[in-house]
Design an enzyme around this catalytic site. Structure first.
Site, PDB file in Angstrom:
ATOM      1  N   ARG A   1       0.841  -1.195   0.000  1.00 56.28           N
ATOM      2  CA  ARG A   1       0.000   0.000   0.000  1.00 56.28           C
ATOM      3  C   ARG A   1       0.880   1.250   0.000  1.00 56.28           C
ATOM      4  O   ARG A   1       1.883   1.313   0.698  1.00 56.28           O
ATOM      5  CB  ARG A   1      -0.936  -0.035   1.217  1.00 56.28           C
ATOM      6  CG  ARG A   1      -1.869  -1.230   1.138  1.00 56.28           C
ATOM      7  CD  ARG A   1      -2.760  -1.341   2.344  1.00 56.28           C
ATOM      8  NE  ARG A   1      -3.645  -0.195   2.492  1.00 56.28           N
ATOM      9  CZ  ARG A   1      -4.383   0.021   3.578  1.00 56.28           C
ATOM     10  NH1 ARG A   1      -4.315  -0.809   4.597  1.00 56.28           N
ATOM     11  NH2 ARG A   1      -5.162   1.068   3.630  1.00 56.28           N
TER      12      ARG A   1
ATOM     13  N   ASP B   1     -15.030   2.644   4.226  1.00 55.68           N
ATOM     14  CA  ASP B   1     -14.795   1.269   4.672  1.00 55.68           C
ATOM     15  C   ASP B   1     -16.055   0.403   4.564  1.00 55.68           C
ATOM     16  O   ASP B   1     -15.999  -0.802   4.820  1.00 55.68           O
ATOM     17  CB  ASP B   1     -14.313   1.262   6.125  1.00 55.68           C
ATOM     18  CG  ASP B   1     -12.900   1.833   6.235  1.00 55.68           C
ATOM     19  OD1 ASP B   1     -12.163   1.794   5.231  1.00 55.68           O
ATOM     20  OD2 ASP B   1     -12.537   2.326   7.321  1.00 55.68           O
TER      21      ASP B   1
HETATM   22  C1  S3P Z   1      -8.854   5.683   8.436  1.00 56.54           C
HETATM   23  C2  S3P Z   1      -9.120   6.334   7.292  1.00 56.54           C
HETATM   24  C3  S3P Z   1      -9.548   5.655   6.067  1.00 56.54           C
HETATM   25  C4  S3P Z   1     -10.084   4.255   6.345  1.00 56.54           C
HETATM   26  C5  S3P Z   1      -9.232   3.500   7.297  1.00 56.54           C
HETATM   27  C6  S3P Z   1      -9.077   4.240   8.607  1.00 56.54           C
HETATM   28  C7  S3P Z   1      -8.333   6.463   9.575  1.00 56.54           C
HETATM   29  O1  S3P Z   1      -8.431   5.552   5.205  1.00 56.54           O
HETATM   30  O2  S3P Z   1     -10.204   3.530   5.148  1.00 56.54           O
HETATM   31  O3  S3P Z   1      -9.790   2.218   7.560  1.00 56.54           O
HETATM   32  O4  S3P Z   1      -8.352   5.963  10.707  1.00 56.54           O
HETATM   33  O5  S3P Z   1      -7.913   7.597   9.339  1.00 56.54           O
HETATM   34  P1  S3P Z   1      -8.040   6.792   4.231  1.00 56.54           P
HETATM   35  O6  S3P Z   1      -8.025   7.966   5.096  1.00 56.54           O
HETATM   36  O7  S3P Z   1      -6.707   6.530   3.642  1.00 56.54           O
HETATM   37  O8  S3P Z   1      -9.135   6.792   3.217  1.00 56.54           O
END
Ligand code: S3P
Length: 477
Positions: free
Chosen positions: A122, A345
């Site tokens: 990632r 999510d």
């Molecule tokens: C999260 C933000 C999201 C989400 C992840 C948790 C966080 O990712 O998909 O499960 O805790 O800030 P992104 O901010 O990269 O979209």
């Protein structure tokens, strides 16, 4: 419900950077959050668990925060963080890796951050493109992946940037960096993403100002103000001010974990579930809003911590509520791209709702799903096709034609359908929940989902809680 994963990570990190002792009630005890806790301990922070205290006062059928932990974090300020003797292993947790990288980028010492096979695929460069102009020079594998080596900065400079993707992880990592920067950082966010970091920074008395340019363009059907998808927000944070530990942080139940129970009650006939004390932060309510638009029977009550005339203190608290869900026949809808951040999510769960509905559901703006714990677009499509459910994917749009599960008798082609969850907790929980509805439809329908062990990253007792409410699901070795 288990404690909110995003809020748990942030509570640990900010408490570790603050001056004083913070008690965290209801911390999620999952592999992802444990990874953040262990990394902070490697950075020299003392974190202890209060023994044997249950948070559960309700002895009835409702699903509450039972097994979540009560922890004490003894912070001594950001400058007291120490060079770790060991690699910081973030396991499967993107939030740990991004947030800790933002924090460590401002430190004089060096650290190496790594993760499991999925996390090593990632991208981490999405954070460093904002930090490289300030002289931060991480060493990344194949230019953008973990493991990465970082640190050695003497004078962190303030950030001035406009975020290019709606990522709360990146925003939060930059805010953590800005805490130590010498001067005022300005981060502008054209698309709103979850705002837990901002709320919690206010709770820790950071010198943070939030400027909003608001015109609400979403219909409010959840009773919770859903996020304004047109909001342009500017976060202005002055570095160098010590964070002050609040006495207590109460972590609400995780709406992203609740999503599987909301889905289960909706698509399994004759169901009714009450979920207590779930976080209903408006920046996370896209899934509930979409299900209500599809015809779900969802009732939100006992809303706490939302005031119309918000003072800074009230703005810092996370809103919570109880959610009651009853079975309903759903209809397909079109989900606009602007809503994606508020339910990022939950698309795997929504895909299962769409597959059970009448008619077509179109979900747009899903490009971020390709770089989650798995390529979730691919995983959803392949899994649904295995169940002979119709799913089309074009660029960042997913279209699912519903099988009218409540009205038609669905018989799977094979006796046992094996679904590959690609080691992704949310894909596994989504297909398990679809399996419940399919087997309620015809008991010969059986779905076997692999990667069930991945569920422990966010929801360790998912199977047990499902069994407790009567779900026909079991673990096989
Ligand atoms: C999260 C933000 C999201 C989400 C992840 C948790 C966080 O990712 O998909 O499960 O805790 O800030 P992104 O901010 O990269 O979209």
């Amino acid at each position: 419900m288990p404690g909110d994963k995003s809020i748990s990570h942030r509570a640990l990190i900010l408490a570790a950077c603050a001056i004083g002792k913070t008690k965290i009630n209801g911390l999620l005890e999952s592999e992802d959050v444990n990874a953040t806790r262990i990394c902070l301990q490697k950075l020299g922070v003392q974190i202890t668990k209060e023994n044997g205290k249950s948070q559960n006062n309700h002895k009835d059928k409702a699903i509450t925060q039972k097994e979540n932990g009560c922890y004490y974090v003894f912070g001594a300020g950001i400058d007291a963080l120490q060079e770790p003797k060991d690699i910081l292993d973030c396991g499967n947790s993107g939030t740990s890796a991004r947030l800790l990288a933002g924090l460590i980028a401002s430190r004089k010492f060096n650290a190496v951050i790594n993760g499991d096979k999925s996390l090593r695929q990632r991208p981490m460069d999405r954070l460093f493109k904002y930090l490289k102009p300030l002289g931060i020079q991480p060493r990344l594998q194949r230019k953008k992946f973990l493991p990465l080596s970082l640190g050695g900065i003497q004078t962190p400079l303030p950030i001035k940037c406009k975020l290019q993707s709606p990522s709360a992880q990146i925003k939060s990592a930059l805010l953590l960096f800005a805490l130590a920067a010498q001067g005022v950082s300005k981060i502008s966010e054209p698309f709103p993403s979850r705002d837990h970091s901002e709320r919690m920074l206010l709770l820790f008395k950071a010198n943070l100002k939030i400027e909003k340019d608001e015109q609400n363009n979403e219909k409010n059907i959840t009773k919770i103000n859903t996020p304004n998808t047109n909001t342009n927000r500017k976060l202005i944070i002055k570095g160098g001010k010590a964070l002050i530990a609040p006495e207590v942080i109460n972590i609400p139940g995780d709406i992203s974990s609740a999503a599987f129970f909301i889905l289960a009650a909706t698509i399994c006939k004759n169901s009714e579930i009450l979920l207590r004390n779930v976080g209903v932060n408006p920046t996370r309510m896209g899934f509930v809003q979409t299900l209500i638009e599809m015809g779900a029977d969802i009732h939100i009550s006992h809303i706490k911590n939302t005031k119309s005339n918000q003072s800074q203190h009230e703005e810092a608290l996370e809103p919570t509520a109880d959610i009651t869900i009853k079975s309903a026949q759903l209809n397909g809808v079109t989900v606009p791209a602007e809503r994606a951040a508020s339910m990022i999510d939950e698309y795997p769960a929504l895909a299962m709702a769409a597959a059970s509905a009448n008619g077509k559901t179109v979900m747009m703006g899903l490009e971020e799903l390709r770089i989650k714990e798995s390529d979730r677009i691919e995983a959803i499509k392949k899994g649904l096709e295995k169940c002979s459910l119709h799913c089309e994917q074009e660029k960042d749009t997913l279209t699912i034609v519903g099988a009218e599960l409540g009205q038609k008798n669905i018989k799977l082609k094979e006796k046992n359908i094996s679904i590959n969850a690609y080691g992704d907790h949310r894909i596994a929980m989504s297909f398990i929940t679809l399996g419940l509805a399919l087997s309620a439809n015809d008991e010969k329908n059986i779905i076997i989902v692999d990667s069930a062990e991945a569920i422990a990253t966010s929801f360790p007792d998912f199977i047990q809680r499902m069994q407790k409410i009567g779900a026909n699901v079991r673990e096989i070795q």
